[in-house]
Design an enzyme around this catalytic site. Structure first.
Site, short mmCIF file in Angstrom:
data_model
loop_
_atom_site.label_atom_id
_atom_site.label_comp_id
_atom_site.label_asym_id
_atom_site.label_seq_id
_atom_site.Cartn_x
_atom_site.Cartn_y
_atom_site.Cartn_z
N ASP A 254 -11.10 38.99 -75.46
CA ASP A 254 -11.67 40.24 -74.97
C ASP A 254 -12.89 39.99 -74.09
OD1 ASP A 254 -9.81 41.04 -76.71
OD2 ASP A 254 -11.21 41.77 -78.23
N LYS A 299 -11.50 47.91 -87.55
CA LYS A 299 -11.33 46.47 -87.77
C LYS A 299 -12.52 45.85 -88.49
CE LYS A 299 -10.35 44.19 -84.15
NZ LYS A 299 -11.66 43.65 -83.83
N TYR A 307 -7.64 41.37 -90.08
CA TYR A 307 -7.94 40.39 -89.05
C TYR A 307 -8.35 39.02 -89.61
CZ TYR A 307 -9.19 38.78 -84.42
OH TYR A 307 -9.23 38.09 -83.26
P1 NG1 Z 1 -9.52 44.12 -80.36
O1 NG1 Z 1 -8.53 44.89 -81.08
O2 NG1 Z 1 -9.65 44.57 -78.95
O3 NG1 Z 1 -10.86 44.07 -81.02
C1 NG1 Z 1 -8.95 41.70 -81.38
C2 NG1 Z 1 -9.75 40.44 -81.09
C3 NG1 Z 1 -9.11 39.55 -80.03
C4 NG1 Z 1 -7.65 39.30 -80.35
C5 NG1 Z 1 -6.95 40.63 -80.67
C6 NG1 Z 1 -5.53 40.44 -81.13
C7 NG1 Z 1 -12.14 40.90 -81.41
C8 NG1 Z 1 -13.40 41.15 -80.72
N1 NG1 Z 1 -11.07 40.79 -80.63
O4 NG1 Z 1 -9.01 42.56 -80.27
O5 NG1 Z 1 -9.83 38.36 -79.88
O6 NG1 Z 1 -7.51 38.38 -81.40
O7 NG1 Z 1 -7.62 41.37 -81.67
O8 NG1 Z 1 -4.77 39.83 -80.16
O9 NG1 Z 1 -12.09 40.79 -82.61
MG MG Z 2 -12.79 44.84 -80.79
#
Ligand code: NG1
Ligand code: MG
Length: 554
Positions: A254, A299, A307
């Protein structure tokens, strides 16, 4: 691992763009009006609230991941694009206090406001640790402390996270103190939607504190792990470490997308053996439409069972797989699946194999995963193992296992799904390589009809969704439903984007069919019923690749 990579590609070495006018920001003399209004409003509002003009506006975009989910932390390449929706932070130093004593007491204090009244005004200050509190090893990393509440989702946590690295990289030890800062935030990336509002906040915050403290200039060498004056690679590195402060052990996708993107293409970002990014042209007639399931994926809070648990499952699986393949790893090595793949292919250390060779290796490895299944499975469909069983499979002692895989992360689980997770990671990593190759072939083709290419891209996206849903279990009923609706409404492919468990889907739609597509989805997805105009555009919208993060000097 990312912290120790050497960042040596071209994009990574470029300076962070600092502009002096809005027309430079937008890259043309014709500044798009709605955009300019947003920037100007923010500056005016800053002046109203703080009694002077802001010194800078930092911008960082969100991103949509076209394909490659949950594989960045295994160090496999991903394929996102920055989107136009972004976070803007207007900021400036507060007027300097006269006395030295006062200067020390207000060092680096922050007043943070948000144009969205849902996010209330926050005042906080970093605490300078006394030299005796700072251990030798941590002397540089932890000279300053900021309280970040990782148990609760709070908007200022992301501001603080961005500040953390700036404080500890630039104000450790020396006599120089951080200046007091006022800042005002506005954002158009929906929160908790998989479009990385979090990374956009962290990158914009990092940039704001760098700018106000005069740390954006060029000159000194970038020292790996402790950058003095940052280039894009250094900013990504800093932002990745910063975002971990919020409690999620994220990969680097990201932040890399938010910093390194370019409006002409999507980005193929790979993390092994070093961070590198290259543009991937998208087929002319391809439009990517984001649709928000309106399930908020919390998350930061659910990381323990989602996660972070996936991060641990894939790391442990990498060790078990390495052992079974005869790939040598040290007792304390937290080897990733990407490294196992490389070592298995007997890659020379540090030398990346080409995409074709990697794809072939992954295909082979997918047939070697039986070792990750429990010997006797009480539930044949699930193929999970208990913690004790997993430790036994790893070949480590309980103590060593805890040290390597659990001591740095907070997880909650009784059943671990090693086989399914790795099956997803390897197949998803292959899909990224195939997606990239298809885009490059489409760009190189003289045929103006790109239907076949679009269909191929679409089916890779559909396979990705199946894999996320069934193997990685990071989808949810609403995302499954919304992707089905999207396909029925004419999308060539549709999948969740970002971490999942809620948030957005991304669908590939043929140019010219977008309006019709949006209408059909609106009619079929119950939470969209009755939405019109701006309200509809808030939840479902076509995206264009956007430029990466920058700073406007006012
Ligand atoms: P999002 O859902 O945008 O926070 C997260 C992780 C990425 C990646 C994706 C799954 C963070 C900041 N980003 O994205 O690095 O692993 O999930 O592909 O946690
Ligand atoms: Mg994020």
């Amino acid at each position: 691992q990312i912290a120790f990579l050497i960042w040596k590609t071209m994009i990574a070495q470029q300076p962070i763009p600092v502009y002096e006018s809005l027309s430079e920001v937008f890259g043309s003399l014709e500044v798009s009006l709605p955009h300019a209004t947003r920037w100007n409003n923010l500056a005016e509002e800053f002046e109203k609230r703080f009694g002077r003009k802001p010194a800078y506006i930092a911008r960082a975009p969100g991103r949509v991941n076209l394909i490659g989910e949950h594989i960045d932390y295994a160090l496999f390449g991903v394929l996102p694009a920055a989107i136009e929706r972004d976070i803007l932070i207007a900021c400036g130093p507060r007027s300097l206090p006269e006395t030295d004593a006062h200067k020390t007491s207000t060092a680096g204090s922050v007043v943070a406001e948000n144009l969205n009244s849902k996010y209330t005004r926050q005042v906080f200050a970093p605490a300078a640790k006394k030299p005796e509190e700072v251990s030798e090893a941590q002397a540089h990393a932890e000279a300053w402390h900021l309280d970040i509440n990782t148990k609760e989702l709070r908007w200022e946590s992301y501001v603080k996270a961005g500040y953390y690295g700036v404080l500890n990289h630039h104000f450790s030890g020396g006599s120089e103190l951080p200046v007091p800062v006022d800042l005002l935030v506005t954002g158009s990336v929906p929160a908790g939607s998989g479009l990385s509002s979090s990374a956009a906040m962290v990158v914009a915050s990092t940039l704001s504190f760098l700018a106000v403290n005069g740390k954006l200039g060029s000159g000194s060498e970038v020292e790996v792990g402790r950058p003095a004056n940052l280039n894009k690679g250094g900013l990504v590195q800093l932002a990745v470490l910063n975002e971990k402060r919020v409690g999620v052990n994220s990969g680097g996708m990201d932040q890399a997308a938010s910093v390194m993107s370019d409006p002409s293409s999507a980005l193929y970002i790979s993390f092994y053996p070093t961070l590198s990014a290259s543009g991937v042209p998208l087929p002319t007639h391809a439009v990517f439409v984001c649709a928000n399931s309106l399930v908020v994926s919390d998350k930061a809070l659910s990381a323990k069972r989602g996660y972070n648990l996936r991060v641990v499952e894939t790391l442990v699986a990498a060790r078990i797989l390495a052992n079974s393949l005869g790939v040598k790893i040290g007792e304390t090595d937290r080897v990733t699946l990407r490294e196992v793949a490389s070592k298995y292919a007997q890659e020379k250390d540090g030398d990346d194999m080409g995409p074709e060779a990697l794809e072939q290796t992954l295909k082979k490895l997918e047939d070697k995963l039986d070792v990750l299944k429990p010997k006797i499975s009480s539930d044949s469909g699930q193929l999970g193992v208990t913690m004790d069983k997993m430790i036994e499979m790893s070949g480590l002692s309980k103590e060593a296992f805890y040290q390597v895989y659990l001591s740095w992360v907070d997880i909650e689980a009784t059943n671990f799904q090693l086989y399914k997770r790795v099956k997803h990671v390897f197949s998803e990593a292959r899909r990224v390589l195939l997606f990239r190759r298809t885009c490059l072939e489409a760009a190189g083709s003289s045929d103006s009809n790109d239907s076949v290419y679009l269909q191929n891209l679409g089916s890779l996206m559909n396979d990705s969704q199946d894999s996320c849903s069934n193997l990685y279990e990071c989808s949810c009923p609403e995302l499954d439903q919304l992707t089905r609706i999207a396909r029925d409404a004419g999308a060539l492919g549709s999948r969740l984007t970002g971490a999942g468990w809620g948030g957005c889907t991304v669908s590939l739609v043929r140019e010219g069919e977008v309006e019709k597509f949006i209408q059909k989805v609106k009619e079929a997805y119950t939470p969209y019923k009755g939405l019109e105009g701006d309200a509809l555009n808030e939840v479902i919208f076509a995206t264009k690749p956007s430029r990466g993060a920058c700073v406007l000097k006012l």
